[in-house]
Design a protein around this motif. Sequence first.
Motif, mmCIF file in Angstrom:
data_model
loop_
_atom_site.group_PDB
_atom_site.id
_atom_site.type_symbol
_atom_site.label_atom_id
_atom_site.label_comp_id
_atom_site.label_asym_id
_atom_site.label_seq_id
_atom_site.Cartn_x
_atom_site.Cartn_y
_atom_site.Cartn_z
ATOM 1 N N THR A 44 0.854 -1.182 0.000
ATOM 2 C CA THR A 44 0.000 0.000 0.000
ATOM 3 C C THR A 44 0.891 1.233 0.000
ATOM 4 O O THR A 44 1.978 1.230 0.578
ATOM 5 N N LYS A 45 0.428 2.265 -0.658
ATOM 6 C CA LYS A 45 1.085 3.568 -0.562
ATOM 7 C C LYS A 45 0.260 4.395 0.402
ATOM 8 O O LYS A 45 -0.929 4.651 0.161
ATOM 9 N N ARG A 46 0.877 4.783 1.508
ATOM 10 C CA ARG A 46 0.148 5.453 2.580
ATOM 11 C C ARG A 46 -0.332 6.833 2.139
ATOM 12 O O ARG A 46 0.350 7.537 1.393
ATOM 13 N N ALA A 47 -1.504 7.211 2.625
ATOM 14 C CA ALA A 47 -2.073 8.513 2.291
ATOM 15 C C ALA A 47 -1.162 9.640 2.776
ATOM 16 O O ALA A 47 -0.521 9.530 3.825
ATOM 17 N N ASP A 48 -1.129 10.725 2.026
ATOM 18 C CA ASP A 48 -0.222 11.833 2.337
ATOM 19 C C ASP A 48 -0.591 12.570 3.618
ATOM 20 O O ASP A 48 0.254 13.246 4.208
ATOM 21 N N HIS A 49 -1.841 12.466 4.060
ATOM 22 C CA HIS A 49 -2.261 13.231 5.238
ATOM 23 C C HIS A 49 -2.017 12.491 6.550
ATOM 24 O O HIS A 49 -2.260 13.052 7.623
ATOM 25 N N LEU A 50 -1.527 11.245 6.501
ATOM 26 C CA LEU A 50 -1.303 10.491 7.732
ATOM 27 C C LEU A 50 -0.161 11.095 8.536
ATOM 28 O O LEU A 50 0.817 11.604 7.984
ATOM 29 N N GLY A 55 2.785 8.945 2.648
ATOM 30 C CA GLY A 55 3.276 8.753 1.289
ATOM 31 C C GLY A 55 4.214 7.588 1.090
ATOM 32 O O GLY A 55 4.616 7.308 -0.038
ATOM 33 N N GLN A 56 4.594 6.897 2.158
ATOM 34 C CA GLN A 56 5.555 5.797 2.022
ATOM 35 C C GLN A 56 4.864 4.506 1.620
ATOM 36 O O GLN A 56 3.682 4.287 1.861
ATOM 37 N N MET A 57 5.641 3.631 1.014
ATOM 38 C CA MET A 57 5.174 2.294 0.681
ATOM 39 C C MET A 57 5.203 1.437 1.936
ATOM 40 O O MET A 57 6.150 1.507 2.735
ATOM 41 N N SER A 58 4.179 0.625 2.118
ATOM 42 C CA SER A 58 4.120 -0.222 3.296
ATOM 43 C C SER A 58 3.363 -1.499 2.961
ATOM 44 O O SER A 58 2.783 -1.627 1.874
ATOM 45 N N PHE A 59 3.362 -2.427 3.905
ATOM 46 C CA PHE A 59 2.481 -3.568 3.829
ATOM 47 C C PHE A 59 1.225 -3.254 4.635
ATOM 48 O O PHE A 59 1.282 -2.470 5.593
ATOM 49 N N GLU A 123 -9.719 5.123 1.488
ATOM 50 C CA GLU A 123 -9.187 6.443 1.136
ATOM 51 C C GLU A 123 -8.663 7.208 2.338
ATOM 52 O O GLU A 123 -7.876 8.150 2.179
ATOM 53 N N HIS A 124 -9.064 6.851 3.543
ATOM 54 C CA HIS A 124 -8.589 7.558 4.730
ATOM 55 C C HIS A 124 -7.161 7.168 5.100
ATOM 56 O O HIS A 124 -6.471 7.922 5.788
ATOM 57 N N GLU A 125 -6.726 5.985 4.662
ATOM 58 C CA GLU A 125 -5.405 5.505 5.049
ATOM 59 C C GLU A 125 -4.489 5.201 3.871
ATOM 60 O O GLU A 125 -3.264 5.294 4.007
ATOM 61 N N VAL A 126 -5.058 4.818 2.746
ATOM 62 C CA VAL A 126 -4.269 4.286 1.637
ATOM 63 C C VAL A 126 -4.523 5.100 0.371
ATOM 64 O O VAL A 126 -5.668 5.258 -0.058
ATOM 65 N N ALA A 127 -3.452 5.602 -0.218
ATOM 66 C CA ALA A 127 -3.571 6.350 -1.465
ATOM 67 C C ALA A 127 -3.666 5.421 -2.672
ATOM 68 O O ALA A 127 -4.333 5.738 -3.652
#
Length: 204
Positions: A44-50, A55-59, A123-127
């Motif tokens: 997953t690419k993390r949402a920018d507002h977290l 914005g980082q790649m994660s599992f 959409e709240h967590e994952v871009a």
Amino acid sequence: MHLARVAEHAATGVTDEQRDAAVLVPVITRERSDDYGGAHLLFTKRADHLGEHPGQMSFPGGGREPVDDDLTATALREADEEIGLDPDTAEVVGRLDDIRTITRYAVRPFVARVPDREYVPDEHEVAEVVVLPIAALTDPDNYDSERRDHPHYGEVRLHFFRVGDYVVWGATGRILVQFLELTTDWRVPDDPDRVVDSDADFPV
């Protein structure tokens, strides 16, 4: 790819951090329709507002909650919440070593086979949901690393996997290194590509 090695791995734990968390390392098998058939990993690419690691790649994953019977349940619940993965369709094959994060989590990674289908990001967590071929992640041209001083852990080595427009690094990069070394013939090069000051910008 040798997923059986994950099941056989005697994983180490971390028990002295402030919070426990778990992530799912989702393995997808695809027919060879291009240069990168076979095994893939879902990120997953993390949402920018977290607030943490935007914005980082994660599992898929997150902190353990009181409703979770164990950390396996945490990983599966979080994957369901973040990308809509039905826990009943995930075949957990084993776990990797716990890792520590700069946010004081002890993170336990679980490896699972998951269906090859479209996953819908929360959409709240994952871009974005990103599926990358293992053949690309193990391509030497797509990997580099650096050594730097860390304010909490001393001298550390950071790993960067660059596939197309995506860069996997940080805690996810550390998990990915162990996964690839367990399940493929890929190995971390003996020496980093560079040594940088602790305040140097990250090359992403």
